[in-house]
Design a protein around this motif. Sequence first.
Motif, PDB file in Angstrom:
ATOM      1  N   UNK A  33       6.317  -9.763   6.034  1.00  0.00           N
ATOM      2  CA  UNK A  33       5.284 -10.155   5.076  1.00  0.00           C
ATOM      3  C   UNK A  33       5.627 -11.503   4.435  1.00  0.00           C
ATOM      4  N   UNK A  34       4.628 -12.361   4.277  1.00  0.00           N
ATOM      5  CA  UNK A  34       4.851 -13.670   3.674  1.00  0.00           C
ATOM      6  C   UNK A  34       3.701 -14.071   2.779  1.00  0.00           C
ATOM      7  N   UNK A  50       8.648 -15.905   2.271  1.00  0.00           N
ATOM      8  CA  UNK A  50       8.543 -14.691   3.064  1.00  0.00           C
ATOM      9  C   UNK A  50       9.384 -13.598   2.444  1.00  0.00           C
ATOM     10  N   UNK A  51       9.309 -12.439   3.027  1.00  0.00           N
ATOM     11  CA  UNK A  51      10.013 -11.265   2.540  1.00  0.00           C
ATOM     12  C   UNK A  51      11.524 -11.497   2.509  1.00  0.00           C
ATOM     13  N   UNK A  52      12.168 -10.996   1.458  1.00  0.00           N
ATOM     14  CA  UNK A  52      13.622 -11.100   1.344  1.00  0.00           C
ATOM     15  C   UNK A  52      14.193  -9.793   0.789  1.00  0.00           C
ATOM     16  N   UNK A  53      13.728  -8.669   1.341  1.00  0.00           N
ATOM     17  CA  UNK A  53      14.174  -7.360   0.870  1.00  0.00           C
ATOM     18  C   UNK A  53      15.637  -7.071   1.185  1.00  0.00           C
ATOM     19  N   UNK A  54      16.231  -7.802   2.111  1.00  0.00           N
ATOM     20  CA  UNK A  54      17.660  -7.633   2.378  1.00  0.00           C
ATOM     21  C   UNK A  54      18.456  -7.980   1.118  1.00  0.00           C
ATOM     22  N   UNK A  61       7.118 -10.279   0.252  1.00  0.00           N
ATOM     23  CA  UNK A  61       6.721 -11.662   0.526  1.00  0.00           C
ATOM     24  C   UNK A  61       6.046 -12.332  -0.653  1.00  0.00           C
ATOM     25  N   UNK A  62       5.090 -11.641  -1.274  1.00  0.00           N
ATOM     26  CA  UNK A  62       4.359 -12.224  -2.396  1.00  0.00           C
ATOM     27  C   UNK A  62       5.248 -12.390  -3.631  1.00  0.00           C
ATOM     28  N   UNK A  63       6.024 -11.354  -3.937  1.00  0.00           N
ATOM     29  CA  UNK A  63       6.884 -11.406  -5.130  1.00  0.00           C
ATOM     30  C   UNK A  63       7.986 -12.445  -4.947  1.00  0.00           C
ATOM     31  N   UNK A  88       0.012 -12.900   3.844  1.00  0.00           N
ATOM     32  CA  UNK A  88      -0.233 -12.604   5.254  1.00  0.00           C
ATOM     33  C   UNK A  88      -0.799 -11.202   5.417  1.00  0.00           C
ATOM     34  N   UNK A  89      -0.353 -10.279   4.550  1.00  0.00           N
ATOM     35  CA  UNK A  89      -0.787  -8.889   4.605  1.00  0.00           C
ATOM     36  C   UNK A  89      -1.359  -8.515   3.238  1.00  0.00           C
TER      37      UNK A  89
END
Length: 197
Positions: A33-34, A50-54, A61-63, A88-89
């Motif tokens: 997600x971005x 983009x997503x950085x949940x790691x 992505x949004x946050x 993107x989503x």
Amino acid sequence: MTDISLIDRLLDVIEHDIVPKTAEAVAHGNKLFGAAILRKHDRSLVLAETNNEIENPLWHGEVHCLKRFYEMPKAERVDTRDALFIATHEPCSLCLSAITWTGFDNFYYLFSHEDSRDSFAIPHDLKILKEVFTLDPGGYNAENAYWKSFSIRRLVRALPEAERKRLEARIGKISARYDELSGAYQASKADNDIPLN
């Protein structure tokens, strides 16, 4: 009437600014997600992320895009009321709230919650809306006192045939790239410690 040049610009940003960052992030174990922020007046890019949940399971992505936006020097940021927000989503409940709290009056998205569940095997957005908020799929107000949301695909479907076909072909190409990224994420997600992977 739908602004065709705006749709082309939104797809340009997804394809050329968000997707490369997402490909790199997916290679490190993140979801696909971005998001991006553009200036309304000239549609120039302020920031893509983009997503950085790691790093943190809250950095969807949004946050993560909003986090990085507020890390920019104030002089480089645009007032959120003067900006376009692209996801993107379709944003999840966390991201919907973040977009609201930061004062955007709009957002555009390419893939729906159902796409996230069905095409990308990430069902959490719809499950959370149902289990936590007792809302049916799509159970948030797409237009409300804070913002108006726009499905890029829905905008494209309303266009005259020639433009619709051209833009659907573009979306098909972008979708194929996201299918590749989804496959890479799904193949590696057992190795990450994202709580809702």
